[in-house]
Design a protein around this motif. Sequence first.
Motif, PDB file in Angstrom:
ATOM      1  N   LEU A  80      26.062 -23.360 -41.251  1.00 16.84           N
ATOM      2  CA  LEU A  80      26.109 -24.392 -40.215  1.00 16.84           C
ATOM      3  C   LEU A  80      26.236 -23.837 -38.806  1.00 16.84           C
ATOM      4  O   LEU A  80      25.956 -24.543 -37.842  1.00 16.84           O
ATOM      5  N   LEU A  81      26.675 -22.595 -38.656  1.00 19.19           N
ATOM      6  CA  LEU A  81      26.912 -22.044 -37.320  1.00 19.19           C
ATOM      7  C   LEU A  81      25.882 -20.964 -37.022  1.00 19.19           C
ATOM      8  O   LEU A  81      25.815 -19.947 -37.711  1.00 19.19           O
ATOM      9  N   LEU A  82      25.080 -21.194 -35.986  1.00 21.04           N
ATOM     10  CA  LEU A  82      24.023 -20.267 -35.585  1.00 21.04           C
ATOM     11  C   LEU A  82      24.503 -19.451 -34.388  1.00 21.04           C
ATOM     12  O   LEU A  82      24.904 -20.013 -33.369  1.00 21.04           O
ATOM     13  N   ASP A  83      24.476 -18.126 -34.519  1.00 20.50           N
ATOM     14  CA  ASP A  83      24.884 -17.225 -33.438  1.00 20.50           C
ATOM     15  C   ASP A  83      23.657 -16.586 -32.811  1.00 20.50           C
ATOM     16  O   ASP A  83      22.782 -16.070 -33.523  1.00 20.50           O
ATOM     17  N   CYS A  84      23.611 -16.585 -31.486  1.00 16.31           N
ATOM     18  CA  CYS A  84      22.516 -15.958 -30.749  1.00 16.31           C
ATOM     19  C   CYS A  84      23.112 -14.982 -29.732  1.00 16.31           C
ATOM     20  O   CYS A  84      23.915 -15.392 -28.886  1.00 16.31           O
ATOM     21  N   VAL A  85      22.736 -13.710 -29.829  1.00 21.48           N
ATOM     22  CA  VAL A  85      23.243 -12.681 -28.925  1.00 21.48           C
ATOM     23  C   VAL A  85      22.054 -11.953 -28.312  1.00 21.48           C
ATOM     24  O   VAL A  85      21.157 -11.496 -29.030  1.00 21.48           O
ATOM     25  N   ALA A  86      22.038 -11.850 -26.991  1.00 23.11           N
ATOM     26  CA  ALA A  86      20.970 -11.149 -26.282  1.00 23.11           C
ATOM     27  C   ALA A  86      21.440  -9.740 -25.926  1.00 23.11           C
ATOM     28  O   ALA A  86      22.582  -9.544 -25.502  1.00 23.11           O
ATOM     29  N   TRP A  87      20.539  -8.769 -26.105  1.00 23.27           N
ATOM     30  CA  TRP A  87      20.852  -7.368 -25.833  1.00 23.27           C
ATOM     31  C   TRP A  87      19.750  -6.738 -24.988  1.00 23.27           C
ATOM     32  O   TRP A  87      18.592  -7.159 -25.036  1.00 23.27           O
ATOM     33  N   ASP A  88      20.147  -5.719 -24.260  1.00 29.78           N
ATOM     34  CA  ASP A  88      19.196  -4.862 -23.542  1.00 29.78           C
ATOM     35  C   ASP A  88      19.071  -3.569 -24.330  1.00 29.78           C
ATOM     36  O   ASP A  88      20.061  -2.865 -24.535  1.00 29.78           O
ATOM     37  N   LYS A  89      17.873  -3.252 -24.791  1.00 30.38           N
ATOM     38  CA  LYS A  89      17.669  -2.054 -25.609  1.00 30.38           C
ATOM     39  C   LYS A  89      17.612  -0.816 -24.726  1.00 30.38           C
ATOM     40  O   LYS A  89      16.876  -0.772 -23.741  1.00 30.38           O
ATOM     41  N   ASP A  90      18.414   0.183 -25.091  1.00 29.16           N
ATOM     42  CA  ASP A  90      18.392   1.475 -24.419  1.00 29.16           C
ATOM     43  C   ASP A  90      17.921   2.542 -25.392  1.00 29.16           C
ATOM     44  O   ASP A  90      17.852   2.320 -26.605  1.00 29.16           O
ATOM     45  N   ARG A  91      17.642   3.711 -24.858  1.00 30.19           N
ATOM     46  CA  ARG A  91      17.207   4.810 -25.714  1.00 30.19           C
ATOM     47  C   ARG A  91      18.288   5.155 -26.734  1.00 30.19           C
ATOM     48  O   ARG A  91      18.009   5.413 -27.894  1.00 30.19           O
ATOM     49  N   PHE A  92      19.522   5.163 -26.285  1.00 24.35           N
ATOM     50  CA  PHE A  92      20.659   5.376 -27.178  1.00 24.35           C
ATOM     51  C   PHE A  92      21.604   4.192 -27.028  1.00 24.35           C
ATOM     52  O   PHE A  92      22.365   4.107 -26.075  1.00 24.35           O
TER      53      PHE A  92
END
Length: 330
Positions: A80-92
């Motif tokens: 019932l609970l949807l989690d959305c997380v935004a990330w910035d991809k780095d080389r490491f």
Amino acid sequence: MKRANTNELNAEASKVNGLCLKVVAIRGRNLAAKDKSGTSDPYLVVTLGDAKNATQPVLKTLNPEWQTSLQFPVTGVNSLLLDCVAWDKDRFGKDYLGEFDLSLEDIFCNGHTEVEPKWYPLKSKRPGGKKDSNVTGDIQLQFSLFDPLELAASPAQVMEKFRSLTGADIPETNTPTRQPSNGEEDGDEYFDEDEEPSDETDDPSKPENIEKRRRKLRLKGLRKKKQATAYEFNSESEVVGIVFLEIGKITDLPPERNMTRTSFDMDPFVVASLGKKTYRTRVIRHNLNPVFNEKMIFQVLKHEQQYSMSFTVIDRDKLSGNDFVASTIE
């Protein structure tokens, strides 16, 4: 439009006789800049129950266009609970761009199984330094709910099955109360940062206000349940264990002449990996005996039980690129 594991997820939902939630990650706007170029490489990670999917990163933009369809099985109250997380991809590693969570009960509260695209604001919910607190922008998502075993099912039939699976039509009859612990009260236990202040003209006896409060309490309950069961395992979960890791220190790194040829040192950091999961420590400048004392947590999936942990020491060099120093496998 790109699709992520559609057939696999449909098969999983069919096997358990559940429903499928389709989430279309359309785009983001006005996201925070995490790279020195003034941009980010954003991607979105969406989790529902034990299922997790992610978009591909879009390079060097603050307004990414993903246009990616993600599908999730809906099998019970844990879905019932949807989690959305935004990330910035780095080389490491990666940098935090913000997050939000949504209740499926709220998404489909009007009884329609097809929901028009909507913007959702990103919020900072993780304590950290200045970089983590820099959160801006919105994410546009579109939702639909269907029965993979009965594709011709009407919206009313799908919603009836949804209520049967999740108990979404059962009202919360008990209002949670705050209980002091050891003489102290937990002031944040029932604080909801998404909750709007009540209007003095609101009539608490009105059906719409009763329903609104009921949904808020239910969402709080789902969040608390998720936190309480974060490290519980069951037969349906792909996660079979947790590795708690602490990177302490390194001694006697080899001296390397720097680019300016003024000294022999390095700016080391450690990259730890388990399968595709990779984390890195902070950089310790001008030090051949760096002390990190940083903790990491790795979830171990079923197919990763025989995997080895790898550790790599890197010397950060802004001018000529990072240099490999050493690595080991445990």
